[in-house]
Design an enzyme around this catalytic site. Structure first.
Site, PDB file in Angstrom:
ATOM      1  N   ALA A  11      18.558 -65.411 -29.869  1.00 28.28           N
ATOM      2  CA  ALA A  11      17.900 -66.144 -31.116  1.00 28.28           C
ATOM      3  C   ALA A  11      16.357 -66.405 -30.209  1.00 28.28           C
ATOM      4  CB  ALA A  11      18.502 -67.173 -31.710  1.00 28.28           C
ATOM      5  N   GLY A  12      15.721 -65.538 -29.940  1.00 29.55           N
ATOM      6  CA  GLY A  12      14.476 -65.843 -29.347  1.00 29.55           C
ATOM      7  C   GLY A  12      13.568 -65.643 -30.742  1.00 29.55           C
ATOM      8  N   ALA A  13      12.242 -65.444 -30.299  1.00 33.20           N
ATOM      9  CA  ALA A  13      11.350 -65.559 -31.516  1.00 33.20           C
ATOM     10  C   ALA A  13      11.603 -64.202 -32.664  1.00 33.20           C
ATOM     11  CB  ALA A  13       9.897 -65.347 -31.275  1.00 33.20           C
ATOM     12  N   ASN A 111      11.111 -53.566 -26.220  1.00 35.91           N
ATOM     13  CA  ASN A 111       9.940 -53.003 -25.685  1.00 35.91           C
ATOM     14  C   ASN A 111       9.978 -52.329 -24.242  1.00 35.91           C
ATOM     15  OD1 ASN A 111       8.176 -54.525 -27.561  1.00 35.91           O
ATOM     16  ND2 ASN A 111       8.106 -56.255 -26.440  1.00 35.91           N
ATOM     17  N   LYS A 214       4.159 -47.405 -28.772  1.00 34.57           N
ATOM     18  CA  LYS A 214       3.992 -48.912 -28.605  1.00 34.57           C
ATOM     19  C   LYS A 214       3.716 -49.356 -26.857  1.00 34.57           C
ATOM     20  CE  LYS A 214       5.675 -53.310 -29.560  1.00 34.57           C
ATOM     21  NZ  LYS A 214       6.696 -54.290 -29.878  1.00 34.57           N
ATOM     22  N   ASN A 218       1.842 -52.465 -24.493  1.00 33.46           N
ATOM     23  CA  ASN A 218       2.638 -53.505 -24.085  1.00 33.46           C
ATOM     24  C   ASN A 218       2.318 -53.233 -22.497  1.00 33.46           C
ATOM     25  OD1 ASN A 218       5.661 -53.031 -26.179  1.00 33.46           O
ATOM     26  ND2 ASN A 218       4.033 -54.620 -26.057  1.00 33.46           N
ATOM     27  N   ASN A 222       0.366 -56.993 -21.914  1.00 35.66           N
ATOM     28  CA  ASN A 222       1.336 -57.796 -21.430  1.00 35.66           C
ATOM     29  C   ASN A 222       1.215 -58.283 -19.924  1.00 35.66           C
ATOM     30  OD1 ASN A 222       3.836 -58.829 -23.301  1.00 35.66           O
ATOM     31  ND2 ASN A 222       3.438 -56.749 -23.971  1.00 35.66           N
ATOM     32  N   SER A 283       3.936 -61.710 -25.664  1.00 37.57           N
ATOM     33  CA  SER A 283       5.570 -62.246 -25.296  1.00 37.57           C
ATOM     34  C   SER A 283       5.416 -62.358 -23.882  1.00 37.57           C
ATOM     35  CB  SER A 283       6.428 -61.190 -25.711  1.00 37.57           C
ATOM     36  OG  SER A 283       6.238 -59.693 -24.904  1.00 37.57           O
ATOM     37  N   GLU A 295       9.297 -59.500 -18.175  1.00 34.77           N
ATOM     38  CA  GLU A 295       9.825 -58.197 -18.595  1.00 34.77           C
ATOM     39  C   GLU A 295       8.789 -57.365 -18.026  1.00 34.77           C
ATOM     40  OE1 GLU A 295      11.269 -56.328 -22.717  1.00 34.77           O
ATOM     41  OE2 GLU A 295       9.543 -57.555 -22.692  1.00 34.77           O
TER      42      GLU A 295
END
Length: 334
Positions: A11-13, A111, A214, A218, A222, A283, A295
């Site tokens: 239950a992250g964002a 991701n 995507k 990323n 990121n 993120s 990540e």
């Protein structure tokens, strides 16, 4: 196909957003549970899940959901949705496996390059190959099984602003697909469920195209945001950093093309679109500021690894990967 028991694992964002919307929109017959931990679990139990939007014209969502930190206490599920990042999956494998029934499907919102990438792959010539950098000792492959996976590429900015409360930067949109490319009944049923729950989901027979599309952003934004602590608008307004972003986009696209990905948008078009990005906190920057592991491997490391496999040079990604990996080691030991 009906999914009565649904578990959002992590239950992250983004996981919180999925859980809240499914709880609000799926109907009374659905048994939704959330696997969370720490302050997030405590807040969900006390105050439910709360979703707010940057756009004040979109109504917030507040729902009560069943939450636990013990997946072994839950019965087998019809559908599991993982809100975990790629580097968090191995530690959760036993818990995820405990939730599997005979026909359970697992939507993995990830991701970068996923551990199952080559399962069912008919484009690259590496079909069935496993990726030890993402799944050491094949623990996820053996415990979950790539045949259960529905891939999901999410375009949704999300940030936990306090335990139990997530802010979204709009409604977002999501691409889902079977690794095999089959437009299956399960895939159709999951997309229908998401759409009923105010999640803008679309099925695709070419989920890897969406993964690479995507990943261009990323892999660029990121790690650079973590190295510089900069928001996306700040990176693109700095000509020197913007040029590094451009080079990374080109390298990622070259590697993706070598593995059979088709891009609907050229690298130059993607770079031009990125110049319109606002004050978004990536993120990875969120994780860095929260003291969490980064990540890195699914986003940048796999571009380097797959580039070597395909014989495509990735000098800028190699440099960024080395710097970000050192940052990750350093900030976790401080």
């Amino acid at each position: 196909m009906t999914f009565r028991r649904i578990c959002v694992y992590g239950a992250g964002a983004l996981g919180s957003a999925f859980a809240a919307k499914i709880a609000a929109g799926s109907g009374a017959d659905t048994e939704l549970s959330v696997v969370a931990r720490g302050a997030q679990l405590k807040a969900i139990r006390e105050n439910g899940l709360n979703i707010v939007y940057e756009d004040t014209g979109i109504d917030p969502v507040r729902v009560r959901v069943a939450a636990t930190d013990d997946p072994f206490s839950l019965p087998p599920q019809d559908l599991i949705i993982t809100g975990l990042k790629g580097h968090q999956l191995a530690a959760a494998t036993d818990g995820l496996a405990a939730l599997l029934g005979e026909s359970t499907r697992v939507v993995m919102i990830l991701n970068g390059i996923p551990w199952w990438y080559f399962h069912g792959d008919m484009e690259s010539g590496f079909g069935g190959r496993q990726i030890p950098e993402l799944d050491a000792d094949s623990c996820i492959w053996n415990a979950i099984g790539p045949e259960r996976v529905i891939g999901c590429v999410a375009y949704q900015g999300a940030e936990i602003i306090e335990p139990g409360k997530t802010r979204l930067n709009g409604k977002g949109h999501f691409f889902l697909g079977e690794p095999s490319g089959e437009m299956s009944d399960d895939l159709s049923a999951i997309v229908d469920l998401f759409q009923r729950c105010d999640l803008d989901a679309k099925a695709t027979p070419r989920i890897r195209d969406e993964i690479w599309a995507k990943l261009r952003g990323n892999a660029a934004f990121n790690p650079i945001s973590a190295l510089t602590r900069a928001l996306m608008i700040d990176m693109m307004s700095n000509p020197d950093i913007a040029e590094i972003v451009r080079k990374i986009i080109n390298e990622v696209q070259a590697v993706g093309t070598a593995f059979g990905a088709r891009f609907s948008q050229t690298a130059d078009e993607m770079f031009a679109r990125a110049q319109g990005f606002g004050p978004v906190k990536t993120s990875m920057l969120q994780d860095l500021l929260a003291g969490k592991a980064l990540e890195i491997v699914p986003l940048t490391g796999m571009v380097v690894s797959l580039g070597k496999l395909a014989g495509v040079p990735t000098p800028v990604c190699e440099t960024i990967f080395a710097l970000t990996a050192q940052l990750d080691r350093q900030h976790l030991t401080n």
